[in-house]
Design a protein around this motif. Sequence first.
Motif, PDB file in Angstrom:
ATOM      1  N   TYR A 195     114.145  18.009 -34.910  1.00  0.00           N
ATOM      2  CA  TYR A 195     113.196  18.341 -33.855  1.00  0.00           C
ATOM      3  C   TYR A 195     112.114  17.264 -33.825  1.00  0.00           C
ATOM      4  N   ILE A 196     111.869  16.730 -32.638  1.00  0.00           N
ATOM      5  CA  ILE A 196     110.898  15.652 -32.485  1.00  0.00           C
ATOM      6  C   ILE A 196     109.795  16.137 -31.533  1.00  0.00           C
ATOM      7  N   ILE A 197     108.573  16.088 -32.016  1.00  0.00           N
ATOM      8  CA  ILE A 197     107.448  16.486 -31.166  1.00  0.00           C
ATOM      9  C   ILE A 197     107.143  15.341 -30.214  1.00  0.00           C
ATOM     10  N   THR A 198     107.075  15.659 -28.936  1.00  0.00           N
ATOM     11  CA  THR A 198     106.786  14.656 -27.906  1.00  0.00           C
ATOM     12  C   THR A 198     105.277  14.444 -27.808  1.00  0.00           C
ATOM     13  N   PRO A 199     104.840  13.403 -27.106  1.00  0.00           N
ATOM     14  CA  PRO A 199     103.403  13.221 -26.873  1.00  0.00           C
ATOM     15  C   PRO A 199     102.769  14.462 -26.209  1.00  0.00           C
ATOM     16  N   LEU A 200     103.490  15.085 -25.275  1.00  0.00           N
ATOM     17  CA  LEU A 200     102.988  16.302 -24.637  1.00  0.00           C
ATOM     18  C   LEU A 200     102.887  17.430 -25.674  1.00  0.00           C
ATOM     19  N   GLY A 201     103.851  17.506 -26.581  1.00  0.00           N
ATOM     20  CA  GLY A 201     103.813  18.496 -27.654  1.00  0.00           C
ATOM     21  C   GLY A 201     102.658  18.255 -28.609  1.00  0.00           C
ATOM     22  N   LYS A 202     102.400  16.987 -28.910  1.00  0.00           N
ATOM     23  CA  LYS A 202     101.265  16.636 -29.781  1.00  0.00           C
ATOM     24  C   LYS A 202      99.961  17.053 -29.122  1.00  0.00           C
ATOM     25  N   LYS A 203      99.844  16.802 -27.826  1.00  0.00           N
ATOM     26  CA  LYS A 203      98.636  17.192 -27.103  1.00  0.00           C
ATOM     27  C   LYS A 203      98.482  18.714 -27.105  1.00  0.00           C
TER      28      LYS A 203
ATOM     29  N   GLN B  93     102.314  27.494 -34.548  1.00  0.00           N
ATOM     30  CA  GLN B  93     102.968  27.635 -35.848  1.00  0.00           C
ATOM     31  C   GLN B  93     104.241  26.789 -35.914  1.00  0.00           C
ATOM     32  N   LEU B  94     105.039  26.862 -34.857  1.00  0.00           N
ATOM     33  CA  LEU B  94     106.286  26.076 -34.845  1.00  0.00           C
ATOM     34  C   LEU B  94     106.002  24.582 -34.813  1.00  0.00           C
ATOM     35  N   LEU B  95     105.071  24.168 -33.977  1.00  0.00           N
ATOM     36  CA  LEU B  95     104.731  22.745 -33.900  1.00  0.00           C
ATOM     37  C   LEU B  95     104.223  22.242 -35.248  1.00  0.00           C
ATOM     38  N   SER B  96     103.440  23.065 -35.933  1.00  0.00           N
ATOM     39  CA  SER B  96     102.927  22.672 -37.256  1.00  0.00           C
ATOM     40  C   SER B  96     104.060  22.550 -38.266  1.00  0.00           C
ATOM     41  N   GLN B  97     104.974  23.523 -38.246  1.00  0.00           N
ATOM     42  CA  GLN B  97     106.113  23.477 -39.172  1.00  0.00           C
ATOM     43  C   GLN B  97     106.984  22.249 -38.903  1.00  0.00           C
ATOM     44  N   ILE B  98     107.229  21.976 -37.624  1.00  0.00           N
ATOM     45  CA  ILE B  98     108.060  20.824 -37.254  1.00  0.00           C
ATOM     46  C   ILE B  98     107.356  19.518 -37.612  1.00  0.00           C
ATOM     47  N   SER B  99     106.029  19.485 -37.471  1.00  0.00           N
ATOM     48  CA  SER B  99     105.269  18.284 -37.863  1.00  0.00           C
ATOM     49  C   SER B  99     105.473  17.967 -39.333  1.00  0.00           C
ATOM     50  N   ASN B 100     105.573  19.022 -40.139  1.00  0.00           N
ATOM     51  CA  ASN B 100     105.742  18.845 -41.584  1.00  0.00           C
ATOM     52  C   ASN B 100     107.170  18.517 -41.984  1.00  0.00           C
ATOM     53  N   ASN B 101     108.148  18.934 -41.134  1.00  0.00           N
ATOM     54  CA  ASN B 101     109.551  18.717 -41.488  1.00  0.00           C
ATOM     55  C   ASN B 101     110.402  18.739 -40.220  1.00  0.00           C
ATOM     56  N   GLU B 102     110.733  17.574 -39.700  1.00  0.00           N
ATOM     57  CA  GLU B 102     111.536  17.478 -38.476  1.00  0.00           C
ATOM     58  C   GLU B 102     112.948  18.036 -38.660  1.00  0.00           C
ATOM     59  N   HIS B 103     113.409  18.123 -39.891  1.00  0.00           N
ATOM     60  CA  HIS B 103     114.764  18.585 -40.179  1.00  0.00           C
ATOM     61  C   HIS B 103     114.809  20.085 -40.516  1.00  0.00           C
TER      62      HIS B 103
END
Length: 173
Positions: A58-66, A6-16
């Motif tokens: 908040y920036i999703i890293t490649p590991l976070g994307k995986k 849920q958090l990763l999805s929210q951050i993907s939509n809005n890094e700020h």
Amino acid sequence: MDRELQLLSQISNNEHVTQRQLAKDLGLSLGSINGILQDMINKGYINVQQINSRALKYIITPLGKKAKDLKTYDEVVVSYKMISKVRQMTKKIIEEQIEKGYYHFYLYGQHDEVYKIVKMSIIEAKRLHNVTYSEIETLSEADDTNGIVITWNNDDGVTTDNNLVLNVLSDVV
């Protein structure tokens, strides 16, 4: 749904997005959000960049994307299994009632995703057997000598003790 997903999805939509906004959107406490974010930072899923004295990015890293992709895959698999169970239960109810001589079904409940699954199963049964169905808004609309009520939620206190009201979710999980 998995809280990290849920958090990763929210951050993907809005890094700020702020922690306060994340807490509001996900229905969690600010402390819970902070703890989950710290855990995800420690795991290497996200990095935090200070924009100014009051704002973070908040920036999703490649590991976070995986991790997000794997968690999304898991959610899809679990969801598909649940959908299959609801369809199987609906088919079972229909077949059992046909054996008892009932060929009309009343659909009673919210017009949501579960409704769509139940209706799809009824339409399939209609093609295979000579069944009919109608949608009702109140139980009093059902003719208990003619058909069976199929429901999928008990928000309004519908009891399924009555043999003519069957909940497809009763034995799904």
